[in-house]
Enzyme design. Structure first.
Site, short mmCIF file in Angstrom:
data_model
loop_
_atom_site.label_atom_id
_atom_site.label_comp_id
_atom_site.label_asym_id
_atom_site.label_seq_id
_atom_site.Cartn_x
_atom_site.Cartn_y
_atom_site.Cartn_z
N GLY A 24 -8.56 -6.76 -1.51
CA GLY A 24 -8.71 -6.17 -0.22
C GLY A 24 -7.63 -6.86 0.75
N SER A 28 -4.37 -5.16 2.19
CA SER A 28 -3.60 -4.08 3.01
C SER A 28 -4.84 -3.51 3.93
CB SER A 28 -2.84 -3.15 2.17
OG SER A 28 -1.75 -3.56 1.53
N SER A 40 7.27 -4.78 -0.68
CA SER A 40 8.30 -3.72 -0.71
C SER A 40 9.80 -4.34 -1.20
CB SER A 40 8.48 -2.95 0.60
OG SER A 40 9.07 -3.75 1.65
N GLU A 44 12.60 -3.74 -0.10
CA GLU A 44 13.42 -4.09 1.21
C GLU A 44 12.91 -5.33 1.74
OE1 GLU A 44 13.41 0.38 0.67
OE2 GLU A 44 11.52 -1.23 0.72
N GLU A 61 1.79 -11.78 -8.69
CA GLU A 61 1.59 -10.21 -8.91
C GLU A 61 3.20 -9.85 -9.06
OE1 GLU A 61 0.15 -6.35 -6.16
OE2 GLU A 61 0.12 -8.32 -5.30
#
Length: 398
Positions: A127, A129, A383, A385, A244
């Site tokens: 939990g 995002s 991400s 980016e 991760e």
């Protein structure tokens, strides 16, 4: 720096391979290799078989029930399991909250939860995002207020992977609204059956129910469900995300998918010639194979550095970026190889026991859903980016 495997390491890989071939159910292996849907039961059963062999948590130290393997053994284990069609290990307990509890959890939390993770008695979900708080995770708004001996949780989480199966969740919540963004966040645990928790499915573009949104309405959890110290959740989250991002590279999985791509390109033809023999498509396969080889060498360099007692640097971010992009490229090339047979969108064909009329070869049906599903891998875990920004700052000083 020696990147070659020793005879002992190769013998270890062979031992793992023989055990997997003897213990992985044929039906489960077939579903994985042909990209059929796996149910919760298959995942749980495979984890329990691994645990019974002592291999349930390849990256855990012996003191917590792991095999105590070095990084080379861990790498070889992952690679062999991917080659043999074993289900991917669920990361939320083994690779995320497990290591966090080892490093920061109370003794009570370690004693209770770590054995349950090994035995797959708890199915964890993440939990982190929230709507509006993804890459900018420090802007999260979920609140946790201490009332007596309980934390009261209010807010919403989203993109909660496999939350429909989970009985436990680890989450980030704001416990000090007056503190700076990163300093006011804590990490807590919650039982998914607690009153006030509502799970709603999000059906993704590939037609799957893989992610969910989770609502917390005055959810009360015990005070000792706090992980570590209050206000330290941001530090614990960074620790967790480092695990991760390395896992997202999925080198073994991509090597297995490259083999699958070559097999498809051998069976599909252009003007009567197998695609794998046509210069254009052969060059595309070679290009992604070269990138995958470079990725694996980067990973082996990290392993060699760890052998020498050195801490990994920016390589972990590079693994995440290139690993995720290679996964996407492989799905794109398989779609291209099958051509028009990849266009019909039929997610039901991935169901075990589906007996509908196939459109084209059997391997074509999962390709469209896989292509859509893998659009996410360059986003989750930070991400690409954002990862490039981190590399620019850490390596180039920009």
């Amino acid at each position: 720096m020696d990147l070659n495997y020793t005879p002992e390491e190769l013998a270890f890989a062979d031992e793992v391979r023989q055990w997997v071939r003897a213990n992985l159910p044929a039906e489960t292996r077939d579903r994985v290799l042909h990209h059929k849907r796996l149910g919760k039961e298959e995942q749980v059963e495979w984890q329990r078989r691994l645990h019974s062999r002592g291999w349930g948590a390849p990256r855990w130290p012996k003191e917590y029930g792991g095999p105590g393997w070095n990084s080379v053994q861990q790498h070889l284990f992952d690679e062999v399991l991917s080659e043999e069609g074993a289900p991917q290990a669920l990361p939320f307990g083994l690779s995320m909250i497990g290591p966090v509890l080892m490093a920061f959890g109370s003794q009570k939390q370690k004693d209770y939860y770590l054995p349950r993770i090994l035995r797959q008695e708890d199915w964890w979900c993440q939990g982190f995002s929230e709507p509006g708080s993804g890459s900018d995770l420090a802007s999260l708004r979920m609140k946790a207020e201490l009332e007596g001996d309980e934390w009261v949780l209010n807010g919403q989480k989203t993109w909660t992977t496999l939350g429909q199966y989970a009985n436990m969740i680890f989450l980030l919540a704001r416990t000090d609204p007056a503190a700076k963004k990163q300093q006011g966040i804590s990490m807590l645990l919650a039982d998914m059956s607690t009153p006030g928790i509502t799970v709603r499915p999000i059906i993704t573009v590939d037609g799957e129910h893989e992610v969910n949104e989770v609502f917390f309405d005055n959810v009360r959890v015990p005070k000792d469900y706090l992980v570590g110290a209050p206000g330290m959740g941001w530090s614990y989250a960074k620790f967790l995300l480092s695990h991760e991002r390395t896992n997202i590279a999925r080198i073994g999985r991509s090597k297995a998918e490259l083999t699958r791509l070559k097999k498809i390109a051998t069976e599909e033809t252009a003007d009567g010639v197998p695609l794998i023999q046509t210069p254009g498509f052969r060059e595309k396969i070679a290009a992604v194979e070269i990138e995958l080889m470079a990725l694996e060498l980067t990973n082996l360099r990290m392993i060699a550095a760890e052998r020498a007692g050195q801490a990994p640097g920016a390589e972990a971010n590079m693994l995440k970026i290139k690993g995720s992009e290679i996964q996407q490229t492989l799905t794109e090339l398989m779609m291209e190889a099958v051509g028009p047979y990849a266009l019909p969108f039929n997610p039901e064909a991935r169901e075990p026991g589906w007996h509908g009329e196939p459109i084209g070869p059997e391997y074509a049906a999962p390709l469209g859903p896989d292509y859509f599903n893998y659009r996410k891998v360059t986003i989750y875990g930070g991400s690409n980016e954002i990862q490039r920004n981190i590399l620019a700052k850490a390596v180039l000083g920009l």
